[in-house]
Enzyme design. Structure first.
Site, PDB file in Angstrom:
ATOM      1  N   ASP A   1      72.193  29.917 104.601  1.00  0.00           N
ATOM      2  CA  ASP A   1      70.829  29.505 104.932  1.00  0.00           C
ATOM      3  C   ASP A   1      69.948  29.590 103.694  1.00  0.00           C
ATOM      4  OD1 ASP A   1      68.666  28.681 106.433  1.00  0.00           O
ATOM      5  OD2 ASP A   1      68.847  30.268 107.944  1.00  0.00           O
ATOM      6  N   GLY A   2      68.822  28.918 103.746  1.00  0.00           N
ATOM      7  CA  GLY A   2      67.858  28.967 102.661  1.00  0.00           C
ATOM      8  C   GLY A   2      66.870  30.091 102.858  1.00  0.00           C
TER       9      GLY A   2
ATOM     10  N   LYS B   1      61.518  34.208 105.423  1.00  0.00           N
ATOM     11  CA  LYS B   1      61.994  32.961 105.990  1.00  0.00           C
ATOM     12  C   LYS B   1      61.063  32.538 107.118  1.00  0.00           C
ATOM     13  CE  LYS B   1      66.357  32.464 106.880  1.00  0.00           C
ATOM     14  NZ  LYS B   1      66.293  31.087 106.331  1.00  0.00           N
TER      15      LYS B   1
ATOM     16  N   GLU C   1      67.371  31.552 113.171  1.00  0.00           N
ATOM     17  CA  GLU C   1      68.025  31.833 111.893  1.00  0.00           C
ATOM     18  C   GLU C   1      68.456  33.293 111.814  1.00  0.00           C
ATOM     19  OE1 GLU C   1      65.784  28.578 108.985  1.00  0.00           O
ATOM     20  OE2 GLU C   1      65.026  30.615 109.146  1.00  0.00           O
TER      21      GLU C   1
ATOM     22  N   LYS D   1      62.325  30.170  94.159  1.00  0.00           N
ATOM     23  CA  LYS D   1      62.307  31.133  95.268  1.00  0.00           C
ATOM     24  C   LYS D   1      62.710  32.538  94.838  1.00  0.00           C
ATOM     25  CE  LYS D   1      61.481  27.512  97.775  1.00  0.00           C
ATOM     26  NZ  LYS D   1      62.379  27.058  98.847  1.00  0.00           N
TER      27      LYS D   1
END
Length: 275
Positions: free
Chosen positions: A124-125, A137, A146, A164
């Site tokens: 995941d980002g 997030k 998530e 990030k």
């Protein structure tokens, strides 16, 4: 600007047309080209991080948690490519409607936590990652699902570009910590957070429609702009105990590894500290 980034920018800009310096009207175009080059650099960095994470963490017969956001698009691209080329047997569990659509678009095997409650890896980002792999997030609104998928995985991997990467939360990401709340509770929850932790809490409003953003779970999102660094584990627990809070966008002690696509075309890998 680092020498490496300057060289990389010059390469990206080499494809744009040049104009005589006597034309003052060309100056806005130079700025536009530079901005476009920076955007291209960030997109390439996302792709590098995503491809590296998929190549190093996904194996045959894995059940994979598929995150949400722009960087994950590249991860699913690479995953689908490997499935085709290597004839892999991969099952995908999405974290959002967007992730579900990406999985179906690429013809990957779609499942859920009812059929596969234990995942081999989740990718995941993140909106921001600090030096200890604590994450913010939820910028895209999918934080609760998530976190559930990440919590069900044996190994949670974060993919992001160089923008990030921070030493401390709030250094790069200025929009605050997203908090998903039951709609009827957003006012008292906002007041409680501001009273106990300071900062500013606002209801996230939609851009293309009137009214607030509504999550995949039919809830609202608050954005808490904090004023200073906190003990994020304690704050996360305390906020989750407020009646009406569904989940926070603070992911503490969850990610084991982060892949950052860098400005010079390399990929930086950072592991979580051993507690």
């Amino acid at each position: 600007m680092t020498p490496q980034r300057w060289v990389y920018l010059r390469k990206l800009l080499s494809g744009f047309p040049s104009f005589p310096s006597s034309f003052s009207s060309c100056r806005p175009r130079v700025f536009s080209s530079s901005q476009s080059a920076a955007d291209n650099m960030a997109e390439e960095a996302k792709k590098l991080a995503a491809y590296s994470a998929v190549d190093n963490n996904v194996q045959n017969n894995h059940v994979v948690g598929v995150g949400s956001g722009s960087t994950v698009v590249y991860a699913v691209d690479r995953l689908a490519e490997r499935v085709r080329q290597e004839k892999l047997n991969i099952v995908c569990v999405p974290t959002s409607f967007q992730a579900r659509q990406l999985i179906l678009k690429h013809g990957l095997m779609l499942s859920d936590l009812e059929r596969h409650p234990e995942l081999d890896v989740a990718i995941d980002g993140a909106d921001e990652v600090d030096s200890e792999l604590t994450l913010i997030k939820g910028g895209g609104g999918c934080l609760t699902q998530e976190k559930i998928v990440a919590g069900c995985s044996k190994f949670f991997v974060v993919i992001a570009d160089y923008r990030k990467d921070s030493d401390a939360l709030g250094q790069q990401w200025k929009k605050g910590v997203p908090i998903e709340v039951i709609p009827m509770a957003y006012v008292p929850v906002s007041m409680t957070i501001a009273k106990h932790f300071g900062g500013e809490v606002s209801l996230r409003m939609a851009v293309s429609k009137a009214g607030p953003v509504v999550t995949d779970n039919s809830n609202f999102i608050l954005d808490w702009k904090f004023e200073h660094t906190h003990n994020w584990k304690e704050v996360n627990t305390a906020i989750k105990m407020i009646p009406g809070v569904v989940e926070t966008g603070l992911f503490v002690n969850m990610a084991q590894q982060a892949y950052f696509g860098m400005e010079d075309g390399s990929v930086k890998v950072r592991k979580a500290p051993v507690n």
